[in-house]
Design an enzyme around this catalytic site. Structure first.
Site, mmCIF file in Angstrom:
data_model
loop_
_atom_site.group_PDB
_atom_site.id
_atom_site.type_symbol
_atom_site.label_atom_id
_atom_site.label_comp_id
_atom_site.label_asym_id
_atom_site.label_seq_id
_atom_site.Cartn_x
_atom_site.Cartn_y
_atom_site.Cartn_z
ATOM 1 N N TYR A 159 0.848 -1.207 0.000
ATOM 2 C CA TYR A 159 0.000 0.000 0.000
ATOM 3 C C TYR A 159 0.884 1.258 0.000
ATOM 4 C CZ TYR A 159 -3.147 3.469 2.262
ATOM 5 O OH TYR A 159 -3.869 4.587 2.606
ATOM 6 N N GLY A 160 1.892 1.264 0.875
ATOM 7 C CA GLY A 160 2.727 2.453 1.028
ATOM 8 C C GLY A 160 3.519 2.767 -0.234
ATOM 9 N N ALA A 162 2.611 2.084 -3.295
ATOM 10 C CA ALA A 162 1.664 2.640 -4.277
ATOM 11 C C ALA A 162 1.407 4.117 -3.966
ATOM 12 C CB ALA A 162 0.362 1.848 -4.259
HETATM 13 N N1 NAP Z 1 -8.554 5.903 7.236
HETATM 14 C C1 NAP Z 1 -7.282 6.209 7.457
HETATM 15 O O1 NAP Z 1 -6.787 6.131 8.603
HETATM 16 C C2 NAP Z 1 -6.415 6.692 6.306
HETATM 17 C C3 NAP Z 1 -5.089 7.049 6.605
HETATM 18 C C4 NAP Z 1 -4.263 7.505 5.579
HETATM 19 C C5 NAP Z 1 -4.771 7.610 4.294
HETATM 20 N N2 NAP Z 1 -6.063 7.245 4.027
HETATM 21 C C6 NAP Z 1 -6.555 7.423 2.666
HETATM 22 O O2 NAP Z 1 -7.764 8.176 2.714
HETATM 23 C C7 NAP Z 1 -8.597 7.837 1.587
HETATM 24 C C8 NAP Z 1 -9.998 7.539 2.065
HETATM 25 O O3 NAP Z 1 -9.956 6.390 2.885
HETATM 26 P P1 NAP Z 1 -11.105 6.068 3.927
HETATM 27 O O4 NAP Z 1 -10.421 5.671 5.171
HETATM 28 O O5 NAP Z 1 -12.114 7.158 3.926
HETATM 29 O O6 NAP Z 1 -11.694 4.716 3.277
HETATM 30 P P2 NAP Z 1 -13.147 4.062 3.363
HETATM 31 O O7 NAP Z 1 -13.972 4.650 4.438
HETATM 32 O O8 NAP Z 1 -12.922 2.582 3.365
HETATM 33 O O9 NAP Z 1 -13.810 4.515 1.978
HETATM 34 C C9 NAP Z 1 -13.244 4.107 0.761
HETATM 35 C C10 NAP Z 1 -14.161 4.571 -0.365
HETATM 36 O O10 NAP Z 1 -13.552 4.217 -1.605
HETATM 37 C C11 NAP Z 1 -14.446 3.362 -2.357
HETATM 38 N N3 NAP Z 1 -13.622 2.448 -3.139
HETATM 39 C C12 NAP Z 1 -12.735 1.531 -2.689
HETATM 40 N N4 NAP Z 1 -12.174 0.906 -3.725
HETATM 41 C C13 NAP Z 1 -12.697 1.456 -4.851
HETATM 42 C C14 NAP Z 1 -12.507 1.229 -6.233
HETATM 43 N N5 NAP Z 1 -11.661 0.297 -6.673
HETATM 44 N N6 NAP Z 1 -13.211 1.980 -7.120
HETATM 45 C C15 NAP Z 1 -14.072 2.924 -6.688
HETATM 46 N N7 NAP Z 1 -14.293 3.191 -5.387
HETATM 47 C C16 NAP Z 1 -13.607 2.450 -4.486
HETATM 48 C C17 NAP Z 1 -15.312 2.692 -1.280
HETATM 49 O O11 NAP Z 1 -16.572 2.224 -1.769
HETATM 50 P P3 NAP Z 1 -16.734 0.717 -2.366
HETATM 51 O O12 NAP Z 1 -16.135 -0.212 -1.356
HETATM 52 O O13 NAP Z 1 -18.212 0.556 -2.571
HETATM 53 O O14 NAP Z 1 -15.984 0.725 -3.653
HETATM 54 C C18 NAP Z 1 -15.520 3.891 -0.350
HETATM 55 O O15 NAP Z 1 -16.482 4.769 -0.884
HETATM 56 C C19 NAP Z 1 -7.887 6.683 0.881
HETATM 57 O O16 NAP Z 1 -7.150 7.161 -0.222
HETATM 58 C C20 NAP Z 1 -6.939 6.137 1.937
HETATM 59 O O17 NAP Z 1 -5.839 5.481 1.376
HETATM 60 C C21 NAP Z 1 -6.894 6.772 5.016
#
Ligand code: NAP
Length: 240
Positions: A159-160, A162
């Site tokens: 993941y990191g 990417a």
């Molecule tokens: N949460 C953390 O602590 C954290 C920390 C650092 C960075 N981030 C980054 O923040 C961003 C948001 O993450 P989050 O934590 O809010 O995640 P999340 O709550 O799991 O939401 C992910 C969203 O992306 C959609 N998704 C996943 N795979 C997809 C695909 N292949 N095509 C289209 N939609 C897709 C999911 O819906 P479906 O499953 O229906 O597709 C959902 O709407 C990401 O880029 C993540 O890497 C998060």
């Protein structure tokens, strides 16, 4: 830029990927409240429709699909064009690849390829496809990164790496496209499904909700920071 300019005849248009929950939904909700038209996606169409149907200024197009699918990306681009062209692209959709996260020694090639496809290739391909619209509108690209792009945490190598690629590509795009503002933003830990999947069975209730990061993203949109990589935590006011 987070609100329509008084002289602007149309609502500004944002394409937000992964908008059915978490950070994508929190940002989409705030942008809609500020008068933006939104084009949103997620793979699960019912969840996407359910969570976005009540957004202010709607209905906003909710396009179910996988960002790794070129035909789906084309659809997002076409829908944005129908609304007058994108002013903002938020590449937020992302995958962990596997839960629990494996060490590099156990990361199989198929999982790694999927990670790279969703977290690196798809955002860049969507950006490239939207560039004519973004250039016309002197737009902004926000690529959602991670601290795992910069820190060597055990099991976060797939993941990191990417996300590290996404950071570097953001810097190159910023250099190549001086009419755009291109950012990679590390949002920090957030209490979301992805975070829970990264720490299965752990209590993550002490992590901040994703809405707490949105002011940092809106600050970037409103401001004039040079393109590059930022940590949301550095852009938020220090709590009193
Ligand atoms: N949460 C953390 O602590 C954290 C920390 C650092 C960075 N981030 C980054 O923040 C961003 C948001 O993450 P989050 O934590 O809010 O995640 P999340 O709550 O799991 O939401 C992910 C969203 O992306 C959609 N998704 C996943 N795979 C997809 C695909 N292949 N095509 C289209 N939609 C897709 C999911 O819906 P479906 O499953 O229906 O597709 C959902 O709407 C990401 O880029 C993540 O890497 C998060």
């Amino acid at each position: 830029m987070t609100s329509p300019r008084p002289d602007q005849e149309r609502c500004p248009v944002a394409v937000v990927t992964g908008a059915s929950r978490g950070l994508g939904l929190a940002l989409a909700t705030e942008l809609a409240a500020r008068g933006w038209s939104l084009v949103m996606d997620a793979r699960l169409g019912d969840a996407l429709t359910e969570s976005t149907r009540g957004l202010p200024g709607g209905p906003h197009p909710a396009v179910a699909g996988d960002v790794a699918d070129p035909a789906h990306r084309r659809e997002l681009v076409d829908v944005a064009a129908e609304l007058g062209g994108a002013d903002l692209l938020v590449n937020n959709a992302s995958t962990l690849g596997a839960s629990p996260l494996p060490a590099f020694a156990d990361l199989d090639a198929a999982t790694y390829l999927r990670l790279l496809e969703v977290n690196l290739v798809a955002p860049l391909a969507l950006t490239a496809a939207l560039l004519p619209q973004l250039r016309r509108n002197s737009g902004v690209v926000l690529n959602i990164s991670s601290d795992a792009a910069a820190e060597a945490y055990e099991t976060w190598g797939g993941y990191g790496s990417a996300k590290a690629g996404l950071d570097h590509a953001s810097r190159v795009l910023a250099a190549e496209e001086p009419r755009l503002r291109v950012y990679a933003v590390d949002p920090g830990d957030m209490r979301t499904q992805m975070h829970q999947d990264a720490f299965p069975g752990e209590d993550i209730s002490d992590r901040p909700l994703p809405g707490s990061v949105v002011p940092a993203l809106l600050g970037i949109l409103d401001g004039d920071l040079p393109g590059g990589r930022y940590r949301a935590a550095d852009l938020l006011p220090v709590p009193a």
